[in-house]
Design a protein around this motif. Structure first.
Motif, PDB file in Angstrom:
ATOM      1  N   GLU A  27      13.551  15.409   3.079  1.00  0.00           N
ATOM      2  CA  GLU A  27      12.588  14.811   2.149  1.00  0.00           C
ATOM      3  C   GLU A  27      12.502  13.313   2.425  1.00  0.00           C
ATOM      4  OE1 GLU A  27      14.002  15.505  -1.783  1.00  0.00           O
ATOM      5  OE2 GLU A  27      13.774  17.681  -1.691  1.00  0.00           O
ATOM      6  N   ALA A  28      11.302  12.768   2.295  1.00  0.00           N
ATOM      7  CA  ALA A  28      11.114  11.321   2.422  1.00  0.00           C
ATOM      8  C   ALA A  28       9.809  10.969   1.713  1.00  0.00           C
ATOM      9  CB  ALA A  28      11.045  10.902   3.892  1.00  0.00           C
ATOM     10  N   TYR A  29       9.901  10.190   0.631  1.00  0.00           N
ATOM     11  CA  TYR A  29       8.691   9.830  -0.112  1.00  0.00           C
ATOM     12  C   TYR A  29       8.942   8.597  -0.974  1.00  0.00           C
ATOM     13  CZ  TYR A  29      11.148  12.388  -3.817  1.00  0.00           C
ATOM     14  OH  TYR A  29      12.092  12.825  -4.716  1.00  0.00           O
ATOM     15  N   TRP A  30       7.838   7.921  -1.305  1.00  0.00           N
ATOM     16  CA  TRP A  30       7.859   6.724  -2.149  1.00  0.00           C
ATOM     17  C   TRP A  30       7.298   7.050  -3.529  1.00  0.00           C
ATOM     18  CZ3 TRP A  30       9.822   1.946  -0.880  1.00  0.00           C
ATOM     19  CH2 TRP A  30      10.153   1.749   0.460  1.00  0.00           C
ATOM     20  N   VAL A  31       7.916   6.472  -4.553  1.00  0.00           N
ATOM     21  CA  VAL A  31       7.445   6.651  -5.932  1.00  0.00           C
ATOM     22  C   VAL A  31       7.280   5.281  -6.574  1.00  0.00           C
ATOM     23  CG1 VAL A  31       8.001   7.560  -8.219  1.00  0.00           C
ATOM     24  CG2 VAL A  31       8.570   8.890  -6.180  1.00  0.00           C
ATOM     25  N   TRP A  32       6.109   5.043  -7.158  1.00  0.00           N
ATOM     26  CA  TRP A  32       5.848   3.792  -7.873  1.00  0.00           C
ATOM     27  C   TRP A  32       6.227   3.974  -9.342  1.00  0.00           C
ATOM     28  CZ3 TRP A  32       1.364   2.420 -11.186  1.00  0.00           C
ATOM     29  CH2 TRP A  32       1.396   1.056 -11.576  1.00  0.00           C
ATOM     30  N   GLU A  33       7.025   3.049  -9.863  1.00  0.00           N
ATOM     31  CA  GLU A  33       7.432   3.065 -11.262  1.00  0.00           C
ATOM     32  C   GLU A  33       6.851   1.821 -11.943  1.00  0.00           C
ATOM     33  OE1 GLU A  33      11.425   2.403 -14.003  1.00  0.00           O
ATOM     34  OE2 GLU A  33      11.654   2.745 -11.856  1.00  0.00           O
ATOM     35  N   PRO A  34       5.853   1.997 -12.810  1.00  0.00           N
ATOM     36  CA  PRO A  34       5.235   0.842 -13.465  1.00  0.00           C
ATOM     37  C   PRO A  34       6.266   0.010 -14.218  1.00  0.00           C
ATOM     38  CG  PRO A  34       3.973   2.863 -13.876  1.00  0.00           C
ATOM     39  CD  PRO A  34       5.269   3.279 -13.257  1.00  0.00           C
ATOM     40  N   PRO A  35       6.096  -1.324 -14.290  1.00  0.00           N
ATOM     41  CA  PRO A  35       4.903  -2.013 -13.791  1.00  0.00           C
ATOM     42  C   PRO A  35       4.987  -2.476 -12.338  1.00  0.00           C
ATOM     43  CG  PRO A  35       6.278  -3.538 -15.006  1.00  0.00           C
ATOM     44  CD  PRO A  35       6.969  -2.215 -15.082  1.00  0.00           C
ATOM     45  N   CYS A  36       6.195  -2.572 -11.759  1.00  0.00           N
ATOM     46  CA  CYS A  36       6.281  -3.234 -10.452  1.00  0.00           C
ATOM     47  C   CYS A  36       7.406  -2.710  -9.575  1.00  0.00           C
ATOM     48  CB  CYS A  36       6.462  -4.741 -10.649  1.00  0.00           C
ATOM     49  SG  CYS A  36       7.926  -5.164 -11.627  1.00  0.00           S
ATOM     50  N   TYR A  37       7.929  -1.522  -9.884  1.00  0.00           N
ATOM     51  CA  TYR A  37       9.073  -1.027  -9.124  1.00  0.00           C
ATOM     52  C   TYR A  37       8.668   0.099  -8.171  1.00  0.00           C
ATOM     53  CZ  TYR A  37      11.531  -3.663 -12.682  1.00  0.00           C
ATOM     54  OH  TYR A  37      11.951  -4.674 -13.513  1.00  0.00           O
ATOM     55  N   LEU A  38       9.318   0.108  -7.028  1.00  0.00           N
ATOM     56  CA  LEU A  38       8.994   1.065  -5.979  1.00  0.00           C
ATOM     57  C   LEU A  38      10.302   1.651  -5.457  1.00  0.00           C
ATOM     58  CD1 LEU A  38       6.420   2.034  -4.543  1.00  0.00           C
ATOM     59  CD2 LEU A  38       6.733   0.172  -2.898  1.00  0.00           C
ATOM     60  N   HIS A  39      10.364   2.983  -5.349  1.00  0.00           N
ATOM     61  CA  HIS A  39      11.594   3.651  -4.924  1.00  0.00           C
ATOM     62  C   HIS A  39      11.316   4.561  -3.736  1.00  0.00           C
ATOM     63  CE1 HIS A  39      13.436   2.333  -8.693  1.00  0.00           C
ATOM     64  NE2 HIS A  39      12.370   2.817  -9.323  1.00  0.00           N
ATOM     65  N   PHE A  40      12.153   4.440  -2.714  1.00  0.00           N
ATOM     66  CA  PHE A  40      12.076   5.328  -1.553  1.00  0.00           C
ATOM     67  C   PHE A  40      13.196   6.353  -1.663  1.00  0.00           C
ATOM     68  CE2 PHE A  40      13.320   6.107   3.023  1.00  0.00           C
ATOM     69  CZ  PHE A  40      12.267   6.966   3.291  1.00  0.00           C
ATOM     70  N   HIS A  41      12.829   7.625  -1.653  1.00  0.00           N
ATOM     71  CA  HIS A  41      13.802   8.714  -1.730  1.00  0.00           C
ATOM     72  C   HIS A  41      13.876   9.400  -0.373  1.00  0.00           C
ATOM     73  CE1 HIS A  41      14.070   8.653  -6.188  1.00  0.00           C
ATOM     74  NE2 HIS A  41      12.828   8.214  -6.087  1.00  0.00           N
ATOM     75  N   ILE A  42      15.095   9.588   0.121  1.00  0.00           N
ATOM     76  CA  ILE A  42      15.267  10.271   1.404  1.00  0.00           C
ATOM     77  C   ILE A  42      16.498  11.165   1.348  1.00  0.00           C
ATOM     78  CG2 ILE A  42      16.523   8.305   2.422  1.00  0.00           C
ATOM     79  CD1 ILE A  42      15.158   9.092   5.123  1.00  0.00           C
ATOM     80  N   LYS A  43      16.333  12.382   1.846  1.00  0.00           N
ATOM     81  CA  LYS A  43      17.421  13.356   1.897  1.00  0.00           C
ATOM     82  C   LYS A  43      17.523  13.874   3.321  1.00  0.00           C
ATOM     83  CE  LYS A  43      18.751  17.890   0.000  1.00  0.00           C
ATOM     84  NZ  LYS A  43      18.332  18.985  -0.922  1.00  0.00           N
ATOM     85  N   GLY A  44      18.731  13.853   3.872  1.00  0.00           N
ATOM     86  CA  GLY A  44      18.909  14.303   5.242  1.00  0.00           C
ATOM     87  C   GLY A  44      20.305  14.835   5.484  1.00  0.00           C
ATOM     88  N   ASP A  60       0.856  -1.181   0.000  1.00  0.00           N
ATOM     89  CA  ASP A  60       0.000   0.000   0.000  1.00  0.00           C
ATOM     90  C   ASP A  60       0.897   1.237   0.000  1.00  0.00           C
ATOM     91  OD1 ASP A  60      -1.718   2.108   0.526  1.00  0.00           O
ATOM     92  OD2 ASP A  60      -2.913   1.005   1.987  1.00  0.00           O
ATOM     93  N   VAL A  61       1.185   1.752  -1.178  1.00  0.00           N
ATOM     94  CA  VAL A  61       2.121   2.870  -1.319  1.00  0.00           C
ATOM     95  C   VAL A  61       1.553   4.141  -0.692  1.00  0.00           C
ATOM     96  CG1 VAL A  61       3.489   4.215  -2.952  1.00  0.00           C
ATOM     97  CG2 VAL A  61       2.994   1.821  -3.431  1.00  0.00           C
ATOM     98  N   GLU A  62       0.248   4.318  -0.762  1.00  0.00           N
ATOM     99  CA  GLU A  62      -0.387   5.498  -0.166  1.00  0.00           C
ATOM    100  C   GLU A  62      -0.166   5.518   1.342  1.00  0.00           C
ATOM    101  OE1 GLU A  62      -4.856   7.448   0.145  1.00  0.00           O
ATOM    102  OE2 GLU A  62      -4.369   6.189  -1.591  1.00  0.00           O
ATOM    103  N   ALA A  63      -0.307   4.372   1.980  1.00  0.00           N
ATOM    104  CA  ALA A  63      -0.086   4.275   3.434  1.00  0.00           C
ATOM    105  C   ALA A  63       1.384   4.535   3.762  1.00  0.00           C
ATOM    106  CB  ALA A  63      -0.510   2.908   3.939  1.00  0.00           C
ATOM    107  N   MET A  64       2.283   4.034   2.926  1.00  0.00           N
ATOM    108  CA  MET A  64       3.713   4.226   3.158  1.00  0.00           C
ATOM    109  C   MET A  64       4.095   5.703   3.033  1.00  0.00           C
ATOM    110  SD  MET A  64       4.774   0.821   1.020  1.00  0.00           S
ATOM    111  CE  MET A  64       6.561   0.876   1.064  1.00  0.00           C
ATOM    112  N   ASN A  65       3.499   6.395   2.082  1.00  0.00           N
ATOM    113  CA  ASN A  65       3.779   7.827   1.933  1.00  0.00           C
ATOM    114  C   ASN A  65       3.183   8.640   3.081  1.00  0.00           C
ATOM    115  OD1 ASN A  65       5.490   8.598  -0.205  1.00  0.00           O
ATOM    116  ND2 ASN A  65       3.947   8.024  -1.713  1.00  0.00           N
ATOM    117  N   ALA A  66       2.035   8.200   3.572  1.00  0.00           N
ATOM    118  CA  ALA A  66       1.436   8.881   4.729  1.00  0.00           C
ATOM    119  C   ALA A  66       2.335   8.725   5.953  1.00  0.00           C
ATOM    120  CB  ALA A  66       0.045   8.309   5.013  1.00  0.00           C
ATOM    121  N   ALA A  67       2.915   7.531   6.114  1.00  0.00           N
ATOM    122  CA  ALA A  67       3.817   7.279   7.242  1.00  0.00           C
ATOM    123  C   ALA A  67       5.121   8.042   7.099  1.00  0.00           C
ATOM    124  CB  ALA A  67       4.088   5.784   7.358  1.00  0.00           C
TER     125      ALA A  67
END
Length: 245
Positions: A172-189, A136-143
């Motif tokens: 920054e901290a967010y998840w991006v879905w890349e079709p068809p099945c890839y998911l990337h977490f970006h974080i900057k600190g 659930d990418v939406e839940a992950m981005n909310a978290a």
């Protein structure tokens, strides 16, 4: 003596991380040996981040001092002529003596990549962590919103670290879905604790599987308890994208 800054890209699969090790091959060792071939000088290369075994980099930054007369902008070409193909210097330039790749850094950006499908990838197996579930990418981005800002990230640090101050700032901290099945977490600190990004990702995956609530991220953060967070995901999905100065 000149101070040379280099930007490196490397596949960390075959190395025990950036930092020189006694009983294993590291990126730092290979670069230093390449410099010796070119300059006949015993040079210590200072890296911006000590990426762990198996972690990759697209934008690692390092600097070193040399008396060599090789033009600064030609060091990238000279080094690439003697480096193995899984390590490349993308650019090189002369900088002031005050520049220090690690201590001058203001922020770092990492990306963690997941392949989200029933079967593990073959071609990209060294760069994506395989998760057979639909998250659930939406839940992950909310978290992810809970970790933005300045917090004590003690709950997301592996045991064995000697760091006393566990407060860090995440810009920054967010998840991006890349079709068809890839998911990337970006974080900057402004800095990261030992295995911090990998433990955060493990916790996000638990939220994405609905084994944890979005609000649990805030609860875990405030608890300072490593046992309440998710597992540490494998290193091969992690990549140092960029260092900011």
């Amino acid at each position: 003596m000149r101070n040379i800054k280099i930007v490196l890209e490397y596949d960390g699969t075959n190395y025990a991380g950036w930092q020189r090790q006694k009983n294993a091959l590291s990126i730092q060792q290979v670069v230093e040996e390449a410099l010796y071939k070119l300059t006949k000088e015993r040079i210590t290369v200072i890296g911006a981040g000590r990426t762990d075994s198996g972690v990759h980099a697209r934008g690692q930054v390092a600097n070193f001092f040399t008396a060599s007369r090789i033009p600064a902008e030609r060091f990238s070409f000279a080094l690439n002529s003697v480096l193995p193909p899984d390590i490349r210097v993308l650019e090189s330039q002369e900088v002031s003596h005050e520049f220090h790749a690690r201590y001058s850094a203001k922020a770092k950006q990492y990306r963690y990549s997941i392949c989200m499908r029933p079967h593990a990838p073959a071609i990209a197996r060294n760069y994506y962590y395989h998760v057979p579930d639909i998250l659930d990418v939406e839940a992950m981005n909310a978290a992810a919103k809970y970790i933005i800002g300045t917090h004590d990230f003690k709950a997301f640090q592996s045991a064995g670290s000697g760091v006393k101050n566990t407060v860090r700032t995440v810009y920054e901290a967010y998840w991006v879905w890349e079709p068809p099945c890839y998911l990337h977490f970006h974080i900057k600190g402004n800095g990261f604790l030992y295995n911090m990004v990998r433990i955060l990702v493990g916790t996000f995956i638990e939220i994405g599987r609905h084994r944890m609530l979005e609000s649990d991220m805030k609860r875990i953060l405030e608890s300072g308890d490593r046992d309440k967070a998710g597992p540490t995901v494998p290193a091969h999905g992690l990549c140092l994208e960029k260092v900011y100065y």
